[in-house]
Write an enzyme that holds these catalytic residues in place. Structure first.
Site, PDB file in Angstrom:
ATOM      1  N   GLY A  28       2.830  -5.272   7.601  1.00  0.00           N
ATOM      2  CA  GLY A  28       1.817  -6.012   6.857  1.00  0.00           C
ATOM      3  C   GLY A  28       0.687  -6.418   7.766  1.00  0.00           C
ATOM      4  N   SER A  29       0.047  -7.510   7.421  1.00  0.00           N
ATOM      5  CA  SER A  29      -1.143  -7.932   8.168  1.00  0.00           C
ATOM      6  C   SER A  29      -0.750  -8.515   9.529  1.00  0.00           C
ATOM      7  CB  SER A  29      -1.901  -8.979   7.363  1.00  0.00           C
ATOM      8  OG  SER A  29      -1.065 -10.097   7.141  1.00  0.00           O
TER       9      SER A  29
ATOM     10  N   GLY B  63       2.273 -11.074  10.522  1.00  0.00           N
ATOM     11  CA  GLY B  63       3.181 -10.613  11.577  1.00  0.00           C
ATOM     12  C   GLY B  63       3.313 -11.625  12.701  1.00  0.00           C
TER      13      GLY B  63
ATOM     14  N   CYS C 272      -2.970   1.710   6.602  1.00  0.00           N
ATOM     15  CA  CYS C 272      -3.032   1.181   7.971  1.00  0.00           C
ATOM     16  C   CYS C 272      -3.673   2.210   8.895  1.00  0.00           C
ATOM     17  CB  CYS C 272      -1.644   0.811   8.456  1.00  0.00           C
ATOM     18  SG  CYS C 272      -0.458   2.135   8.240  1.00  0.00           S
TER      19      CYS C 272
ATOM     20  N   GLU D 149       4.947  -3.880  12.284  1.00  0.00           N
ATOM     21  CA  GLU D 149       3.962  -2.798  12.107  1.00  0.00           C
ATOM     22  C   GLU D 149       2.766  -3.410  11.397  1.00  0.00           C
ATOM     23  OE1 GLU D 149       4.161   0.100  13.383  1.00  0.00           O
ATOM     24  OE2 GLU D 149       6.247   0.004  14.002  1.00  0.00           O
TER      25      GLU D 149
ATOM     26  N   ASN E 122       0.805  -1.236   0.000  1.00  0.00           N
ATOM     27  CA  ASN E 122       0.000   0.000   0.000  1.00  0.00           C
ATOM     28  C   ASN E 122       0.835   1.281   0.000  1.00  0.00           C
ATOM     29  OD1 ASN E 122       0.756  -0.366   2.684  1.00  0.00           O
ATOM     30  ND2 ASN E 122      -1.108   0.554   3.487  1.00  0.00           N
TER      31      ASN E 122
ATOM     32  N   LYS F  10      12.432  -7.500   0.730  1.00  0.00           N
ATOM     33  CA  LYS F  10      11.429  -8.258  -0.031  1.00  0.00           C
ATOM     34  C   LYS F  10      10.154  -7.428  -0.178  1.00  0.00           C
ATOM     35  CE  LYS F  10       7.821 -11.018   0.330  1.00  0.00           C
ATOM     36  NZ  LYS F  10       7.203 -10.763  -0.943  1.00  0.00           N
TER      37      LYS F  10
ATOM     38  N   GLU G 170       8.645   2.996  13.918  1.00  0.00           N
ATOM     39  CA  GLU G 170       9.446   3.363  12.765  1.00  0.00           C
ATOM     40  C   GLU G 170       9.614   4.882  12.762  1.00  0.00           C
ATOM     41  OE1 GLU G 170       7.381   0.910   9.456  1.00  0.00           O
ATOM     42  OE2 GLU G 170       9.469   0.266   9.653  1.00  0.00           O
TER      43      GLU G 170
ATOM     44  N   GLU H 178     -10.211  -5.232  10.769  1.00  0.00           N
ATOM     45  CA  GLU H 178      -9.679  -4.374   9.705  1.00  0.00           C
ATOM     46  C   GLU H 178     -10.255  -4.806   8.359  1.00  0.00           C
ATOM     47  OE1 GLU H 178      -5.509  -4.692   8.453  1.00  0.00           O
ATOM     48  OE2 GLU H 178      -5.368  -2.526   8.698  1.00  0.00           O
TER      49      GLU H 178
HETATM   50  P1  NAP Z   1       0.581  -9.053   4.065  1.00  0.00           P
HETATM   51  O1  NAP Z   1      -0.238  -9.948   3.243  1.00  0.00           O
HETATM   52  O2  NAP Z   1       0.818  -9.418   5.480  1.00  0.00           O
HETATM   53  O3  NAP Z   1       1.986  -8.925   3.302  1.00  0.00           O
HETATM   54  C1  NAP Z   1       3.001  -8.043   3.716  1.00  0.00           C
HETATM   55  C2  NAP Z   1       4.341  -8.569   3.230  1.00  0.00           C
HETATM   56  O4  NAP Z   1       4.643  -9.782   3.931  1.00  0.00           O
HETATM   57  C3  NAP Z   1       4.373  -8.946   1.761  1.00  0.00           C
HETATM   58  O5  NAP Z   1       5.649  -8.673   1.244  1.00  0.00           O
HETATM   59  C4  NAP Z   1       4.101 -10.440   1.805  1.00  0.00           C
HETATM   60  O6  NAP Z   1       4.559 -11.112   0.664  1.00  0.00           O
HETATM   61  C5  NAP Z   1       4.886 -10.828   3.027  1.00  0.00           C
HETATM   62  N1  NAP Z   1       4.451 -12.051   3.679  1.00  0.00           N
HETATM   63  C6  NAP Z   1       3.217 -12.621   3.681  1.00  0.00           C
HETATM   64  N2  NAP Z   1       3.222 -13.748   4.412  1.00  0.00           N
HETATM   65  C7  NAP Z   1       4.479 -13.904   4.885  1.00  0.00           C
HETATM   66  C8  NAP Z   1       5.122 -14.891   5.693  1.00  0.00           C
HETATM   67  N3  NAP Z   1       4.464 -15.955   6.173  1.00  0.00           N
HETATM   68  N4  NAP Z   1       6.433 -14.738   5.986  1.00  0.00           N
HETATM   69  C9  NAP Z   1       7.106 -13.666   5.540  1.00  0.00           C
HETATM   70  N5  NAP Z   1       6.567 -12.718   4.741  1.00  0.00           N
HETATM   71  C10 NAP Z   1       5.258 -12.831   4.428  1.00  0.00           C
HETATM   72  O7  NAP Z   1       0.003  -7.565   4.069  1.00  0.00           O
HETATM   73  P2  NAP Z   1      -0.463  -6.677   2.826  1.00  0.00           P
HETATM   74  O8  NAP Z   1      -1.780  -7.181   2.340  1.00  0.00           O
HETATM   75  O9  NAP Z   1       0.649  -6.552   1.841  1.00  0.00           O
HETATM   76  O10 NAP Z   1      -0.633  -5.230   3.507  1.00  0.00           O
HETATM   77  C11 NAP Z   1      -1.797  -4.840   4.155  1.00  0.00           C
HETATM   78  C12 NAP Z   1      -1.621  -4.896   5.654  1.00  0.00           C
HETATM   79  O11 NAP Z   1      -0.495  -4.120   6.024  1.00  0.00           O
HETATM   80  C13 NAP Z   1      -2.789  -4.302   6.402  1.00  0.00           C
HETATM   81  O12 NAP Z   1      -3.113  -5.130   7.499  1.00  0.00           O
HETATM   82  C14 NAP Z   1      -2.257  -2.953   6.888  1.00  0.00           C
HETATM   83  O13 NAP Z   1      -2.879  -2.443   8.041  1.00  0.00           O
HETATM   84  C15 NAP Z   1      -0.830  -3.291   7.141  1.00  0.00           C
HETATM   85  N6  NAP Z   1      -0.001  -2.076   7.161  1.00  0.00           N
HETATM   86  C16 NAP Z   1       0.478  -1.647   8.371  1.00  0.00           C
HETATM   87  C17 NAP Z   1       1.232  -0.480   8.438  1.00  0.00           C
HETATM   88  C18 NAP Z   1       1.781   0.013   9.752  1.00  0.00           C
HETATM   89  O14 NAP Z   1       2.724   0.801   9.744  1.00  0.00           O
HETATM   90  N7  NAP Z   1       1.245  -0.414  10.894  1.00  0.00           N
HETATM   91  C19 NAP Z   1       1.504   0.236   7.268  1.00  0.00           C
HETATM   92  C20 NAP Z   1       0.979  -0.232   6.062  1.00  0.00           C
HETATM   93  C21 NAP Z   1       0.245  -1.402   6.019  1.00  0.00           C
HETATM   94  P3  NAP Z   1       3.550 -11.388  -0.569  1.00  0.00           P
HETATM   95  O15 NAP Z   1       3.113 -10.071  -1.059  1.00  0.00           O
HETATM   96  O16 NAP Z   1       4.399 -12.139  -1.510  1.00  0.00           O
HETATM   97  O17 NAP Z   1       2.420 -12.197  -0.012  1.00  0.00           O
END
Ligand code: NAP
Length: 496
Positions: free
Chosen positions: A224-225, A229, A280, A246, A148, A171, A460, A381
């Protein structure tokens, strides 16, 4: 065809496999990128380990000069990167420029950090003895990012890691790999030595997990999610790695009866529907004091229904696509949950297809009224353009509703009462609080992150970012010429 940057070389995956990345507004193919596996991760970690031995000895001000050039190159490339960002991720072009600008700001900030990286000295209890605390790099950092903020979030991680003397393996998300690769090209152009920063693309469950579990990567910074996490936290635990997480948010705007309603409406529209609700920090709950509720709902619904949905490259577009079809289905699934739970759909609630964009993934800005705080749409969420309106009797109830979720990232209050504003600042239990502004708008010089399920206590940006990527080293120099025992030789010390 885009390649990965490993050990200072642009390479394919060792398996030769690739995967596609698409434009979410049109469905058009953007590029094929390498689909890497654990063998590519091992290659990147080996190169990073070797490169980090030299990089940590480069004086930090010299490291800063390279980051300064990164900032300058990002500035020069801003428009090209922003156009590409809108094409691969979908956010409207003005926001895409903001995404790149955030990386520029961070690069200048962290370049300056090359002449600070402050440790400290303190008086010591024994004569002829000196004490200081220094920051050391951790080693090799694994940085895993979501789609995002495809340029800004990688910058929050790579830049503090690099200035502190770590090597980085980055990555990017599989929905925005091209932007990750383009980001790393900038560092190569700026003269970063080979191996110090690698970019490696492929599925999170494969490449991400290989990185997290590789003993050569000592610190993991993940955004990420919450689900991913938690998994990463478990995978990193056996090696006792430092892990910064995060994660998700369920952010709320509180609107009090005395608020400037025009201002509040602008803040709500921007926070709930900017980035198509895929931030987020997006406002997904609106906690409204009873006296203003009727007028607010009426005006907000009209404003939301009038937003232009379409390709973010067009300057007339207010709301771009959501990232992919899976996200579209998940958002619509939540809307169906909200209806089943008994919330009133005030506007939106449907998948839309703007003319000529049949291959895109668009969702109408959606408002639920009559939401109770315990409903799933008010707790989980959704990560899309959906906002739930909850009524509250007074400030105390509004704050209690805000605080009662599993997340704690961002919150905001609109009021003209300075006492209410300060009470809210005191009692809102989120990592970021806004007064008379929406839930988005963080700047890179302040700590960014959240409480409860939003993370694991790290932050961060700003100085806080350095805590993740450094270890404290305490140094004692005894120049008395005799053995002096701390806490034991306490009597009769004159020292002169
Ligand atoms: P995501 O599905 O968790 O993916 C985030 C990253 O992690 C991607 O690069 C993903 O790779 C990788 N990943 C997924 N499963 C993994 C695993 N088992 N081991 C290691 N890496 C793994 O999240 P998203 O859909 O990209 O992003 C949306 C989420 O991010 C939302 O929940 C949002 O709230 C959160 N977010 C939080 C913040 C903050 O600062 N708190 C900021 C922005 C976004 P792939 O893409 O290859 O699956």
């Amino acid at each position: 065809m885009y390649r990965n940057y490993i050990a200072g070389q642009w390479v394919d995956a060792l398996s030769g496999k690739t995967f596609p990345t698409y434009n979410p507004a049109t469905g058009a193919l953007i590029a094929e990128v390498p689909s890497c596996g654990p063998e590519d991760v091992a290659r990147a970690v080996d190169a990073a380990t070797e490169a980090q031995r030299r990089w940590r000895r480069v004086p930090a001000p010299r490291r800063g000069e390279i980051l300064f050039r990164v900032a300058r190159t990002l500035e020069a490339e801003k428009e090209r990167l922003a156009q590409l960002l809108t094409s691969e991720m979908g956010k409207v072009i003005a926001e895409a420029r903001g995404d790149v600008q955030e990386a520029i700001d961070m690069a200048f900030y962290m370049a300056g950090e090359g002449r600070r990286l402050l440790g400290y000295t303190a008086p010591v209890e024994l004569p002829g003895k000196f004490g200081m605390a220094l920051r050391d790099p951790v080693g090799v950092a694994a940085c895993i990012t979501p789609w995002n903020f495809p340029i800004a979030i990688p910058s929050w991680k790579t830049l503090p890691a690099l200035i502190a003397g770590n090597a980085v393996i980055f990555k990017p998300a599989s929905d925005t790999p091209v932007l990750g690769i383009e980001f790393v090209k900038i560092f190569e152009q700026a003269g970063l030595p080979p191996g110090v920063l690698s970019v490696i693309t492929g599925p999170g469950g494969v490449v991400g997990e290989a990185l997290v579990t590789h003993p050569g990567a000592q610190v993991v910074s993940f955004t990420g999610s919450t689900e991913a996490g938690r998994r990463i936290s478990e995978l990193a635990a056996p090696e006792l790695k430092k892990v910064s997480l995060e994660l998700g948010g369920k952010n709320a705007i509180i609107v009090m009866d005395d608020a400037d309603l025009d201002l509040a409406l602008n803040g709500i529209i921007w926070s709930a529907f900017g980035t198509t609700g895929q931030r987020c920090t997006a406002c997904s709950r609106l906690i409204v004091q009873r006296g203003i509720h009727g007028e607010l709902i009426e005006r907000l619904t009209a404003r939301a229904a009038a937003l232009q949905i379409g390709d973010g490259l067009l300057p007339t577009t207010d709301v771009g696509p959501v990232i992919n079809r899976r996200a579209l289905e998940s958002i619509h699934g939540y809307v169906e949950v909200g209806i089943r739970e008994g919330a009133r759909l005030a506007t939106g609630g449907q998948i839309v297809t703007p003319p000529g964009l049949e291959g895109g993934t668009f969702y109408a800005p959606t408002i639920f009224d009559g939401v109770r705080p315990e409903m799933r749409i008010a707790q989980e969420e959704i990560f899309g353009p959906v906002v739930s309106v909850i009524e509250a009797a007074d400030l105390v109830e509004a704050i209690a509703i805000n605080n009662a979720t599993a997340y704690g990232l961002s919150s905001s209050i609109f009021t003209r009462d300075v006492n209410a504003a300060f009470e809210a600042i005191r009692d809102l239990t989120t990592g970021v609080v806004y007064v008379n502004a929406g839930t988005i708008g963080a700047e890179i010089q302040f700590p960014f992150g959240g409480t409860r399920g939003t993370g694991n206590g790290h932050r961060e940006a700003g100085q806080a970012a350095l805590e993740v990527f450094t270890e404290w080293k305490s140094v004692y120099v005894d120049y008395s010429g005799r053995l002096q025992r701390a806490q034991i030789d306490t009597s009769g010390i004159v020292g002169v």
